[in-house]
Design a protein around this motif. Structure first.
Motif, PDB file in Angstrom:
ATOM      1  N   LEU A 253     -58.796 -43.839  19.763  1.00  0.00           N
ATOM      2  CA  LEU A 253     -58.350 -44.696  18.672  1.00  0.00           C
ATOM      3  C   LEU A 253     -59.521 -45.395  17.995  1.00  0.00           C
ATOM      4  O   LEU A 253     -59.547 -45.519  16.759  1.00  0.00           O
ATOM      5  CB  LEU A 253     -57.353 -45.731  19.192  1.00  0.00           C
ATOM      6  CG  LEU A 253     -56.755 -46.676  18.154  1.00  0.00           C
ATOM      7  CD1 LEU A 253     -55.973 -45.905  17.094  1.00  0.00           C
ATOM      8  CD2 LEU A 253     -55.847 -47.717  18.815  1.00  0.00           C
ATOM      9  N   GLY A 254     -60.500 -45.839  18.780  1.00  0.00           N
ATOM     10  CA  GLY A 254     -61.672 -46.484  18.197  1.00  0.00           C
ATOM     11  C   GLY A 254     -62.394 -45.567  17.230  1.00  0.00           C
ATOM     12  O   GLY A 254     -62.784 -45.979  16.122  1.00  0.00           O
ATOM     13  N   LEU A 255     -62.566 -44.310  17.615  1.00  0.00           N
ATOM     14  CA  LEU A 255     -63.232 -43.338  16.738  1.00  0.00           C
ATOM     15  C   LEU A 255     -62.366 -43.018  15.516  1.00  0.00           C
ATOM     16  O   LEU A 255     -62.880 -42.875  14.398  1.00  0.00           O
ATOM     17  CB  LEU A 255     -63.541 -42.062  17.523  1.00  0.00           C
ATOM     18  CG  LEU A 255     -64.661 -42.190  18.556  1.00  0.00           C
ATOM     19  CD1 LEU A 255     -64.651 -41.000  19.513  1.00  0.00           C
ATOM     20  CD2 LEU A 255     -66.022 -42.307  17.866  1.00  0.00           C
ATOM     21  N   VAL A 273     -66.392 -36.188  10.114  1.00  0.00           N
ATOM     22  CA  VAL A 273     -67.175 -35.973  11.335  1.00  0.00           C
ATOM     23  C   VAL A 273     -66.690 -36.900  12.451  1.00  0.00           C
ATOM     24  O   VAL A 273     -66.463 -36.469  13.592  1.00  0.00           O
ATOM     25  CB  VAL A 273     -68.674 -36.191  11.061  1.00  0.00           C
ATOM     26  CG1 VAL A 273     -69.470 -36.206  12.369  1.00  0.00           C
ATOM     27  CG2 VAL A 273     -69.217 -35.102  10.134  1.00  0.00           C
ATOM     28  N   ILE A 274     -66.522 -38.185  12.127  1.00  0.00           N
ATOM     29  CA  ILE A 274     -66.126 -39.155  13.158  1.00  0.00           C
ATOM     30  C   ILE A 274     -64.725 -38.862  13.671  1.00  0.00           C
ATOM     31  O   ILE A 274     -64.473 -38.907  14.882  1.00  0.00           O
ATOM     32  CB  ILE A 274     -66.220 -40.593  12.617  1.00  0.00           C
ATOM     33  CG1 ILE A 274     -67.673 -40.943  12.279  1.00  0.00           C
ATOM     34  CG2 ILE A 274     -65.675 -41.584  13.648  1.00  0.00           C
ATOM     35  CD1 ILE A 274     -67.841 -42.296  11.622  1.00  0.00           C
ATOM     36  N   VAL A 275     -63.795 -38.545  12.771  1.00  0.00           N
ATOM     37  CA  VAL A 275     -62.431 -38.239  13.211  1.00  0.00           C
ATOM     38  C   VAL A 275     -62.415 -36.950  14.035  1.00  0.00           C
ATOM     39  O   VAL A 275     -61.649 -36.826  14.999  1.00  0.00           O
ATOM     40  CB  VAL A 275     -61.471 -38.159  12.017  1.00  0.00           C
ATOM     41  CG1 VAL A 275     -60.104 -37.625  12.443  1.00  0.00           C
ATOM     42  CG2 VAL A 275     -61.314 -39.532  11.381  1.00  0.00           C
ATOM     43  N   ALA A 312     -61.787 -28.590   2.116  1.00  0.00           N
ATOM     44  CA  ALA A 312     -63.117 -29.049   2.509  1.00  0.00           C
ATOM     45  C   ALA A 312     -63.063 -29.818   3.831  1.00  0.00           C
ATOM     46  O   ALA A 312     -63.905 -29.633   4.725  1.00  0.00           O
ATOM     47  CB  ALA A 312     -63.713 -29.926   1.407  1.00  0.00           C
ATOM     48  N   THR A 313     -62.054 -30.691   3.968  1.00  0.00           N
ATOM     49  CA  THR A 313     -61.883 -31.459   5.209  1.00  0.00           C
ATOM     50  C   THR A 313     -61.656 -30.527   6.388  1.00  0.00           C
ATOM     51  O   THR A 313     -62.286 -30.679   7.451  1.00  0.00           O
ATOM     52  CB  THR A 313     -60.682 -32.421   5.062  1.00  0.00           C
ATOM     53  OG1 THR A 313     -60.929 -33.325   3.993  1.00  0.00           O
ATOM     54  CG2 THR A 313     -60.467 -33.206   6.342  1.00  0.00           C
ATOM     55  N   ALA A 314     -60.762 -29.541   6.204  1.00  0.00           N
ATOM     56  CA  ALA A 314     -60.458 -28.599   7.283  1.00  0.00           C
ATOM     57  C   ALA A 314     -61.685 -27.768   7.654  1.00  0.00           C
ATOM     58  O   ALA A 314     -61.933 -27.519   8.845  1.00  0.00           O
ATOM     59  CB  ALA A 314     -59.304 -27.689   6.868  1.00  0.00           C
ATOM     60  N   LEU A 320     -67.103 -28.026  13.151  1.00  0.00           N
ATOM     61  CA  LEU A 320     -67.547 -28.886  14.253  1.00  0.00           C
ATOM     62  C   LEU A 320     -66.797 -28.574  15.545  1.00  0.00           C
ATOM     63  O   LEU A 320     -67.403 -28.546  16.633  1.00  0.00           O
ATOM     64  CB  LEU A 320     -67.343 -30.352  13.868  1.00  0.00           C
ATOM     65  CG  LEU A 320     -68.231 -30.885  12.737  1.00  0.00           C
ATOM     66  CD1 LEU A 320     -67.771 -32.281  12.318  1.00  0.00           C
ATOM     67  CD2 LEU A 320     -69.692 -30.915  13.158  1.00  0.00           C
ATOM     68  N   LEU A 321     -65.494 -28.327  15.441  1.00  0.00           N
ATOM     69  CA  LEU A 321     -64.710 -27.998  16.627  1.00  0.00           C
ATOM     70  C   LEU A 321     -65.164 -26.669  17.223  1.00  0.00           C
ATOM     71  O   LEU A 321     -65.255 -26.516  18.451  1.00  0.00           O
ATOM     72  CB  LEU A 321     -63.220 -27.933  16.275  1.00  0.00           C
ATOM     73  CG  LEU A 321     -62.557 -29.266  15.896  1.00  0.00           C
ATOM     74  CD1 LEU A 321     -61.135 -29.024  15.393  1.00  0.00           C
ATOM     75  CD2 LEU A 321     -62.523 -30.212  17.091  1.00  0.00           C
TER      76      LEU A 321
END
Length: 508
Positions: A253-255, A273-275, A312-314, A320-321
């Motif tokens: 949750l913090g991230l 990136v953070i999510v 773009a988000t995906a 990264l995944l």
């Protein structure tokens, strides 16, 4: 009282940022909360989760404390009464402070730290998931795939203390959290108590990230920063489920909130990136990515622009995944493993309860109860996904956070298992939408009370020869009696629940 600087920045003269800066009644509530948390921590020494392989299990003090039925009941009373008194202290803090605009955010952060501190030196309370974390870390250290193997693949796994669910089931966590698990197992040198402390420090780090992100997001949305902190990181559900119970949801949750803060500050790539890092802790936060795409596209974006930024988000997140999966060698093993929690159910989850009732009826009729129950759980999952998709695709462009909160709510409430710590995700998101006085704040109170009671009456660790049903009955009876007192007779707190009480009962 000194007023906080505009915007609620954490930079403030020392005196204004201390608990001493609260009104007198507020300081009393703070120390009442600390005493309540301390009572829970002391009680946790007797009914908190201790693994069979713990180095403390043969210490005479713990043998006496956990072997004597009278002392076990006393510890249960301390945990239950401490949890309920913590809720009351939180409610009274809100009453006594009243106008939070005169309180600096640093004060709220210090209150949260004070209430969390006692739990750093007790056994895991009201959940033993941390022992599953340790077992999964040992799987990683042994070169075994936690997405294929349960903890039972380890020698003497029963000494690690995990719930039986995790002995055979794969982990639903992301590869980054598996690395954290493996690192803590290595740092602790196999000592369970050291590993527990390290996992608690990770949880505290997650709470700290929540606090930082809540301050930034509250400022962005023009909300009362200190009040929003009171609704979130100071809330007993956060304190108990994140620090006392040691759940990785704190870091997740913090991230997530930190990523959302980057999104509203127009740093969309950093937000993704953070999510995505949050997804690598616990994949449920993948639900936030479409909403980050909407924020990135802009308030008045048309369908073409929305689709472009969703893509773009995906693409960024998927890259990264995939990189994390390649480095770990585990790839996307967490995708099928995410079905593990779906095998459970609880009575207050609508689809969970319906699945059990339908299964029992089917069994009486001579059919396959597991097939029917599984089908209903799957229907619940699909319903939640469809509702979440509707909130992604529809609604006003200036209500992204509200739609995201509702989408997460749909997914949580249609699951067959709703854990108390799941509710913290929803409470954080709704707090950042803005909780108004009236029915919204009342709903917040009721949710806090209900899920605190669920937490303190659900999981207590006692030896086999001490009747667990009796111990839980003590916690349940005490909880019902205290909540009834707080809602109906306590003249200080009953006014908060007045809309629920018939008018004659509200008359002094």
């Amino acid at each position: 009282m000194p007023q906080p600087p505009a915007g609620g920045s954490l930079s403030v003269p020392r005196a204004a940022g201390t608990i001493a800066g609260l009104p007198g009644g507020g300081r009393i509530a703070v120390w009442q909360g600390f005493a309540s948390a301390l009572a829970m921590a002391v009680g946790g020494l007797g009914v908190g989760w201790m693994a069979n392989g713990s180095s403390l299990i043969r210490v005479p003090f713990f043998i006496v404390l956990r072997d004597n039925p009278v002392l076990v009941v006393l510890c249960t009373v301390l945990v239950a009464s401490g949890g309920l008194l913590l809720v009351r202290a939180w409610l009274r803090l809100g009453q006594r402070v009243g106008d939070w605009t005169g309180v600096h955010p640093r004060v709220a952060v210090r209150i949260a730290a004070l209430w969390c501190a006692p739990f750093m030196v007790t056994f895991p309370l009201l959940s033993r998931d941390v022992y599953a974390y340790i077992g999964q870390g040992r799987l990683m250290a042994a070169g075994l795939d936690p997405y294929v193997n349960g903890i039972s693949a380890l020698n003497n796994y029963h000494n690690l203390g995990p719930d039986s669910l995790w002995t055979e089931a794969p982990t639903p966590y992301g590869p980054l959290f598996l690395w954290i698990e493996q690192g803590i197992v290595w740092l602790s040198g196999g000592n369970l108590e050291v590993a527990i402390v390290l996992f608690r420090l990770v949880a505290v780090g997650g709470v700290a990230l929540c606090a930082v992100a809540v301050v930034g997001l509250a400022e962005h949305f023009g909300l009362g920063t200190s009040k929003t902190l009171w609704l979130t990181v100071v809330n007993p559900l956060f304190v108990i489920n994140f620090v006392a119970s040691i759940h990785n949801d704190a870091l997740m949750l913090g991230l997530l909130l930190l990523g959302l803060l980057a999104a509203v500050r127009r740093r969309p790539v950093l937000a993704v990136v953070i999510v995505t890092v949050s997804i690598l802790i616990k994949p449920i936060t993948i639900l936030a990515l479409p909403f980050i795409g909407l924020i990135w596209a802009g308030r008045d974006a048309g369908w073409g622009r929305r689709i472009l930024y969703w893509a773009a988000t995906a693409a960024i997140s998927l890259a990264l995944l995939a990189a994390a999966g390649a480095v770990s060698g585990l790839w996307f093993g967490w995708v099928p493993a995410m079905a593990t929690p779906g095998a459970l159910w609880i009575w207050y989850a609508p689809f969970g309860l319906l699945s059990v009732i339908a299964g029992d009826i089917t069994q009486l009729a001579g059919g396959d109860p597991d097939l029917v129950a599984g089908l209903i759980k799957r229907v619940g999952t699909i319903v939640g996904a469809v509702i979440a998709l509707w909130f992604i695709l529809r609604g006003r462009s200036d209500q992204v956070f509200l739609r995201m909160a509702l989408a997460f709510t749909a997914v949580v409430m249609t699951a067959s298992m709703i854990q108390p710590w799941y509710i913290t995700w929803l409470m954080a998101l709704f707090a950042l939408v803005g909780v108004r006085k009236g029915w919204q704040l009342l709903a917040y109170y009721l949710v806090t009370v209900f899920f605190t009671v669920i937490a303190i009456t659900d999981q207590l660790d006692v030896f086999e020869w001490i009747p667990l049903a009796v111990v839980r009955a003590v916690a349940i009876v005490l909880s019902v009696a205290f909540v009834s007192y707080m809602v109906l007779w306590d003249w200080k707190t009953r006014v908060l629940f007045a809309p629920l009480i018939p008018s004659r009962s509200r008359t002094p």
